[in-house]
Design a protein around this motif. Sequence first.
Motif, PDB file in Angstrom:
ATOM      1  N   SER A 121     -30.368   8.414   5.593  1.00 54.66           N
ATOM      2  CA  SER A 121     -31.071   7.310   4.931  1.00 54.66           C
ATOM      3  C   SER A 121     -32.123   7.827   3.959  1.00 54.66           C
ATOM      4  CB  SER A 121     -31.738   6.393   5.966  1.00 54.66           C
ATOM      5  OG  SER A 121     -32.683   7.096   6.735  1.00 54.66           O
TER       6      SER A 121
ATOM      7  N   ASN B  59     -26.303   5.925   4.783  1.00 56.65           N
ATOM      8  CA  ASN B  59     -25.868   4.536   4.974  1.00 56.65           C
ATOM      9  C   ASN B  59     -26.809   3.510   4.352  1.00 56.65           C
ATOM     10  OD1 ASN B  59     -27.985   4.148   7.006  1.00 56.65           O
ATOM     11  ND2 ASN B  59     -26.673   5.344   8.370  1.00 56.65           N
ATOM     12  N   SER B  60     -28.029   3.932   3.979  1.00 58.90           N
ATOM     13  CA  SER B  60     -28.946   2.958   3.380  1.00 58.90           C
ATOM     14  C   SER B  60     -29.843   3.611   2.339  1.00 58.90           C
ATOM     15  CB  SER B  60     -29.814   2.294   4.459  1.00 58.90           C
ATOM     16  OG  SER B  60     -30.654   3.242   5.095  1.00 58.90           O
TER      17      SER B  60
ATOM     18  N   VAL C  18     -22.374   4.469   2.093  1.00 60.08           N
ATOM     19  CA  VAL C  18     -23.552   3.634   1.852  1.00 60.08           C
ATOM     20  C   VAL C  18     -23.218   2.177   2.164  1.00 60.08           C
ATOM     21  CG1 VAL C  18     -25.188   2.810   0.118  1.00 60.08           C
ATOM     22  CG2 VAL C  18     -24.413   5.188   0.071  1.00 60.08           C
ATOM     23  N   GLN C  19     -24.080   1.536   2.968  1.00 57.83           N
ATOM     24  CA  GLN C  19     -23.834   0.149   3.377  1.00 57.83           C
ATOM     25  C   GLN C  19     -24.790  -0.844   2.736  1.00 57.83           C
ATOM     26  OE1 GLN C  19     -23.672  -0.048   7.697  1.00 57.83           O
ATOM     27  NE2 GLN C  19     -22.600   1.899   7.810  1.00 57.83           N
ATOM     28  N   SER C  20     -26.008  -0.399   2.443  1.00 55.85           N
ATOM     29  CA  SER C  20     -26.979  -1.335   1.873  1.00 55.85           C
ATOM     30  C   SER C  20     -27.821  -0.660   0.795  1.00 55.85           C
ATOM     31  CB  SER C  20     -27.901  -1.887   2.971  1.00 55.85           C
ATOM     32  OG  SER C  20     -28.659  -0.845   3.565  1.00 55.85           O
TER      33      SER C  20
ATOM     34  N   GLY D 223     -31.372  -1.374  -1.144  1.00 53.76           N
ATOM     35  CA  GLY D 223     -32.583  -2.148  -0.919  1.00 53.76           C
ATOM     36  C   GLY D 223     -33.153  -2.826  -2.151  1.00 53.76           C
TER      37      GLY D 223
END
Length: 501
Positions: free
Chosen positions: A239, A261-262, A283-285, A287
Amino acid sequence: MKKRLLSGLLAVALLLGSAAALPEGVFETCSTITASAAIEGDFECKFLDDGTVEISKYYGAGGAVTIPSTLGGKKVTSIGDYAFHVCSKLKTITIPKSVKSIGNGTFSGCTSLTSITIPSSVTNIGSYAFSGCTRLTSVTIPSSVMSIDMEAFHNCKSLTSVIMQKGIQSIGEQAFTNCTSLKSVAIPSSVTSIGDSAFRGCTSLTKVTIPGSVTNIGFKTFSVCTSLKNVTMQNGVTSIDGSAFIGCTSLTSIIIPSSINSIGNSAFRDCTSLKSVTMQKGVQSIGEQAFRDCISLRSVIIPKSVASISVCAFLGCTSLKSVTIPSSVKSIGKAAFGYQKYKMGTPTKKVNGFTIYGVKGTAAEKYAKDYANGFKFVAHRMTAPKSTRFAGTNRYDTAALISKGEYKNGTGTVIIATGLDFHDALVAVPLASAYDAPLLLTTDKQVTKQTEAELARLKAKKVIIVSTNGAVGSKVKAALAKYNPTMISGKTCFETASKVA
């Protein structure tokens, strides 16, 4: 000296429980007191429970100072909190190998200190230990040191080089904040955590490699490092926290490895020279304001693993004319794309001709039409992946070339199968996918030169061998011993496939 001695002896008397007044001159000829504390030469010390000594205060004039290895007949093992604090004339200090700990603020404010040799006996550097040593130019952290605590080298404005030997595990919050002359720092693979703002404001730092052992890049870790051009994040980092690289105005491109992942809020905000962002699948999110005002950003690859893109993620990216949004994305925040400005909660002034490519009926289309955006939407199944050809002189060479092309930053795990038959390599494909690992080939009796060279380049830590009925022999496994090989093997390819599953 007399005044210092009496002061120290009075402290000893109080520690011993004596409330009686001490007649003037009664200890005038004494150099040490062997109770709870002592003064010897220019050093005041206290005796520790383990029978060793900690230096608690230095009273000398400064200049070149050598700390003795023994005081009061006992070994010096630590330098206490603020022992040399604001010793403005101290230029050099020699620390004996008996010392294991440098306390909080020990040398803070020593504005004339130019060099320091930390012996290999030291295991900890306390908070603020060298904070404000504005003339300190270089430092080597030995492998014995496990942690550099908070603000240890904060505001060391002349510090140009930091060498950390492998062994150190943690770098504390603001450890090197505002070291404005720091040009290079090597973070060893033993480091597992880097604290918030650890290198914030290091305006001369040009490049950094973050090893895969570091799982998280903390809040503002490299913020306002205005000369930082090259950032390499190895696979293993999971992260990127908020504002981690905010204001890195020289950064031109970034590759986000598949292990991340973020991407936190404002992580790359105001990186005004950033032209391309490549996010590998994982990568999932993304910001809020993650890439806000990256005015040079022309291309961004959003992988199919991304599920959410937050408010204003790419706001103010005026050079970004289009984006392809995969169907995996379920939510897109307000003003995430296509706007130059955002005032009072309302997006204003669109990027001219901004186009969204995506799958019909998904969040991509909804975003294009919602909020009165009115962006051009081009529906298609998905853009065809860019074609790349890997062609070696033989199958072993081709496998190595594929690995080089797809794992440019290395990887921890590698799958090995025989190149003399296709069954095991076929069975190994889902295993390689599960580990996000390259698949390399070998013969039954030896590791090929191409595979050996690629393993070294990848800096692999673990090898998994898929072998049916001895297809990869014991000699190969022995040759790969340094990679901690494990073998998945069956008597038939069906049994091997079952074990892989």
